[in-house]
Write a protein that holds these residues in place. Structure first.
Motif, PDB file in Angstrom:
ATOM      1  N   LEU A 184       0.446   6.551   8.003  1.00 56.03           N
ATOM      2  CA  LEU A 184       1.800   7.048   7.760  1.00 56.03           C
ATOM      3  C   LEU A 184       2.314   6.571   6.393  1.00 56.03           C
ATOM      4  N   ILE A 185       2.106   5.307   6.111  1.00 59.46           N
ATOM      5  CA  ILE A 185       2.543   4.755   4.821  1.00 59.46           C
ATOM      6  C   ILE A 185       1.803   5.439   3.675  1.00 59.46           C
ATOM      7  N   GLU A 186       0.517   5.673   3.900  1.00 60.16           N
ATOM      8  CA  GLU A 186      -0.294   6.339   2.883  1.00 60.16           C
ATOM      9  C   GLU A 186       0.239   7.741   2.597  1.00 60.16           C
ATOM     10  N   LYS A 187       0.567   8.430   3.668  1.00 59.95           N
ATOM     11  CA  LYS A 187       1.082   9.793   3.533  1.00 59.95           C
ATOM     12  C   LYS A 187       2.423   9.785   2.785  1.00 59.95           C
ATOM     13  N   LEU A 188       3.248   8.831   3.142  1.00 61.60           N
ATOM     14  CA  LEU A 188       4.547   8.681   2.486  1.00 61.60           C
ATOM     15  C   LEU A 188       4.346   8.413   0.991  1.00 61.60           C
ATOM     16  N   GLY A 189       3.435   7.494   0.696  1.00 55.78           N
ATOM     17  CA  GLY A 189       3.145   7.151  -0.689  1.00 55.78           C
ATOM     18  C   GLY A 189       2.659   8.342  -1.483  1.00 55.78           C
ATOM     19  N   LYS A 190       1.848   9.157  -0.834  1.00 55.79           N
ATOM     20  CA  LYS A 190       1.289  10.320  -1.519  1.00 55.79           C
ATOM     21  C   LYS A 190       2.386  11.318  -1.883  1.00 55.79           C
ATOM     22  N   VAL A 191       3.298  11.550  -0.958  1.00 54.33           N
ATOM     23  CA  VAL A 191       4.399  12.476  -1.226  1.00 54.33           C
ATOM     24  C   VAL A 191       5.239  11.968  -2.406  1.00 54.33           C
ATOM     25  N   ILE A 192       5.544  10.681  -2.385  1.00 55.54           N
ATOM     26  CA  ILE A 192       6.405  10.120  -3.434  1.00 55.54           C
ATOM     27  C   ILE A 192       5.707  10.138  -4.791  1.00 55.54           C
ATOM     28  N   THR A 193       4.438   9.755  -4.796  1.00 58.52           N
ATOM     29  CA  THR A 193       3.691   9.725  -6.055  1.00 58.52           C
ATOM     30  C   THR A 193       3.586  11.132  -6.661  1.00 58.52           C
ATOM     31  N   THR A 194       3.290  12.092  -5.804  1.00 58.00           N
ATOM     32  CA  THR A 194       3.180  13.475  -6.280  1.00 58.00           C
ATOM     33  C   THR A 194       4.498  13.933  -6.891  1.00 58.00           C
ATOM     34  N   ARG A 195       5.568  13.586  -6.209  1.00 54.70           N
ATOM     35  CA  ARG A 195       6.886  13.980  -6.687  1.00 54.70           C
ATOM     36  C   ARG A 195       7.209  13.308  -8.024  1.00 54.70           C
ATOM     37  N   PHE A 196       6.847  12.051  -8.147  1.00 53.85           N
ATOM     38  CA  PHE A 196       7.113  11.326  -9.388  1.00 53.85           C
ATOM     39  C   PHE A 196       6.287  11.904 -10.544  1.00 53.85           C
ATOM     40  N   ASP A 218       0.802  -1.229   0.000  1.00 49.72           N
ATOM     41  CA  ASP A 218       0.000   0.000   0.000  1.00 49.72           C
ATOM     42  C   ASP A 218       0.830   1.272   0.000  1.00 49.72           C
ATOM     43  N   LEU A 219       2.086   1.170  -0.349  1.00 47.13           N
ATOM     44  CA  LEU A 219       2.897   2.381  -0.393  1.00 47.13           C
ATOM     45  C   LEU A 219       2.519   3.228  -1.606  1.00 47.13           C
ATOM     46  N   LEU A 220       2.679   2.666  -2.787  1.00 44.69           N
ATOM     47  CA  LEU A 220       2.342   3.399  -4.008  1.00 44.69           C
ATOM     48  C   LEU A 220       0.973   2.943  -4.503  1.00 44.69           C
TER      49      LEU A 220
END
Ligand code: ADP
Ligand code: MG
Length: 613
Positions: free
Chosen positions: A329-341, A297-299
């Protein structure tokens, strides 16, 4: 007594290919075996967190390689979790490894004997048979009450398993090298191979008793110090890849979470080779310690083509998917990374459009999936979508934003048409009316497009509208050519409604058509022609299912077209012939819409019509 087992059929096939094909880089087996050793140590570290009793608990978490150029052997030992007898049989005798499965699928897809193809996949443990006459795997599980075993095979059809006394915890693999592979029993050769990537292994690696790697996490180093080759080696090691990465994004952030990450896009989309769905492959770390190599559930789902690592100091080491707080927390992390990508992709599209287009050819399907399913990133994804259109050349694409920039002031909607190919769409009756009004139409001919357009619904406040839908309202338009008079039109329409009966919901004269005599418009909001075709195709293979609902269409007539004018006369002079023409007109229009389900009646009718010529 050693027990003899046959390899599973798929493994035999795999071994046959591995042993007989000319792998250009045989040395990759070192990387595969060391990475298995590293995985086993990683698993032990996790086991230690939860289990009290561990066999041989004092052993260091390390990997030892030993070369013996007299005996022509190479030994790779780890003090990881080890394998029980059943695990040896299961893990080394049957196909578990997803890379191997994908490889076999690709071969089945028709690429047999294709060396390029072979080079794109990892075959894991079995790569040992590229260089070894025999492979012996000595293993003792971390479970104290299980005895040690040795698994032996020469890579032909079978292997043996037998109890072995005096094993340490973990696994020791002894390769007896083939004659032409003897150099893998020399220290210099193995050292030079290990030097390239052992820095990415997060445990000490020793060669003939000498420690050779300094454990350093590439993602924590500063970008300016890292050479391209280092990224490539890291990618190959981390993603078990054989290609060069197509794109890479190395970034760090401090807020809202402390993140260091490297993401890679591979050269090719492996899902297109076969049925295997890619597993998430961006590993999750916390301060250099691997938490999960394949976090679900990260990305978002559509991000499953990405490889790489994400390291966040803000994660607890014992993070669990079960607790709400950790999930958030994992969801939030995933969101930051996806947005950046996604921002990275937008920049690529702008600054390196050719590279982006090549990427899109291969991976666009994932962006489409995302645009239709990922509500959070829908807008950013929609901006990356590309389509051919009535204003692009064949094979060239446009973005939705560019489409919008070309829209006239009165245009409210973005028009699209679904069809099997550009040619089929352009030959059909639907484009002409829009072209005559200088309206651009997007051409959609990928299977998912219907689904994507229906879920996306709008872009930049403009509704996405199918140009073959009955709801489509086009402006009044001056059209050339003399039309039937209003009275003649009304009479023809009335007669057609009677003649065609339930086949049509509505018949009307339209200025939408230019070259075609008639077109059917889909009047079913939920059942698009494309969806109908898919359901019909599914029904054919399946057993008796529910009948598809009756087709709901409107028939548009072109009152300026010669056939239509002729029909208006014929209905009064030769009712039988006119009836045949009306039905034929309808079937032709259904055919163009991809809605004609049974063409046999049409063929019979054609003969009757031809008799009258
Ligand atoms: P993968 O590593 O992708 O799962 P491999 O073919 O490399 O595929 O290995 C197959 C399986 O064999 C692994 O998943 C693991 O369960 C087991 N295995 C291989 N090497 C070791 C090892 N050194 N220690 C423990 N288990 C191992
Ligand atoms: Mg492996």
């Amino acid at each position: 007594m050693p027990e003899t087992h046959e390899f599973q059929a798929e493994i035999k096939q795999l071994l046959d290919i591995v042993v007989h094909s000319l792998y250009t880089e045989k040395e990759i087996f070192v990387r595969e075996l060391v990475s298995n050793a590293s995985d086993a140590l990683e698993k032990l570290r996790h086991t230690q967190l939860t289990e009290k009793e561990i066999f041989d608990d004092k052993l260091d978490l390390e990997i030892n390689l030993t070369t013996d150029d007299k005996a022509k052997t190479l030994t790779i030992q780890d003090f990881g979790v080890g394998m029980t007898r059943d695990e040896l049989v299961q893990n080394l005798g049957t196909i578990a490894h997803s890379g191997s499965k994908a490889f076999l699928n690709a071969i089945k897809e028709g690429g047999a004997k294709n060396d390029n193809l072979i080079g794109q996949f990892g075959v894991g443990f079995y790569s040992a048979f590229m260089v070894a006459k025999t492979v012996k795997v000595y293993s003792h599980s971390w479970k104290a009450d299980e005895p040690g075993h040795v698994w032996t095979s020469d890579g032909s059809g079978s292997y043996t398993v037998e109890e072995a006394e005096g094993q340490r915890r973990g696994t020791k693999i002894v390769l007896e090298l083939k004659d032409d592979c003897e150099d893998f029993a020399t220290e210099t050769r193995i050292k030079s191979i290990l030097e390239r990537y052992s820095a990415f292994v997060s445990f000490p690696v020793n060669l003939n008793g000498t420690h050779i790697n300094t454990v350093s996490a590439l993602w924590l180093r500063s970008k300016s110090e890292i050479k391209d080759e280092e990224y490539t080696e890291f990618y190959k090691f981390q993603a078990h890849a054989f290609d060069e990465p197509r794109m890479k994004l190395h970034f760090s952030a401090d807020a809202p979470l402390a993140i260091n990450s490297i993401l890679f896009v591979p050269q090719s989309n492996t899902e297109k080779f076969g049925m295997t769905r890619a597993e998430p492959a961006v590993s999750l770390y916390c301060r250099k310690v691997l938490i999960d190599p394949s976090p679900k559930d990260l990305l978002p789902e559509w991000g499953r083509f990405l490889k790489g690592v994400v390291d966040s100091e803000d994660l607890p080491l014992n993070i669990s998917r079960e607790t709400m707080q950790d999930r958030a927390l994992i969801e939030k992390l995933g969101k930051v990374i996806t947005t950046r990508f996604l921002k990275f992709l937008a920049d690529e599209a702008k600054n390196r459009p050719d590279d982006f287009d090549k990427f899109y050819d291969e991976f666009g399907i994932f962006l489409k999936e995302g645009a239709a399913t990922d509500f959070t990133h829908k807008d950013a994804l929609a901006k990356l979508l590309r389509f051919e259109s009535s204003r692009t050349d064949k094979g060239k694409t446009t973005s939705l934003a560019d489409y919008v920039s070309r829209m006239g002031e009165e245009q409210k909607d973005i028009y699209f048409l679904i069809g099997p190919s550009r040619d089929a769409i352009e030959r059909g009756p639907y484009v002409e009316g829009l072209k005559a009004r200088s309206l651009e139409v997007l051409y959609c001919f990928e299977t998912v497009d219907d689904y994507v357009m229906r879920n996306l619904r709008e872009f930049d406040g403009k509704t996405l509208t199918a140009a073959d839908s009955a709801d489509l309202k086009l402006d009044e338009h001056e059209v050339e050519g003399e039309a039937l008079s209003k009275d003649q039109q009304d009479a023809l329409i009335k007669w057609l409604k009677e003649t065609l009966g339930e086949k049509v919901e509505e018949v009307k004269a339209s200025d939408r058509l230019v070259d075609s005599p008639a077109a059917v418009l889909n009047a079913d909001q939920f059942m698009t022609p494309h969806m109908r075709r898919m359901m019909a195709a599914m029904k054919k293979d399946g057993e008796e299912g529910a009948e598809l609902p009756p087709v709901k269409v409107h028939l548009d007539l072109n009152p300026r077209h010669a056939i239509v004018k002729k029909l208006a006369e014929t209905k009064d002079t030769d009712a039988t012939k006119a009836g045949l023409i009306a039905e034929q007109l309808y079937d032709n229009a259904m055919l163009a819409a991809g809605l004609l389900e049974d063409p046999s009646a049409m063929v019979q009718r054609m003969y009757k019509l031809l008799e009258q010529v």
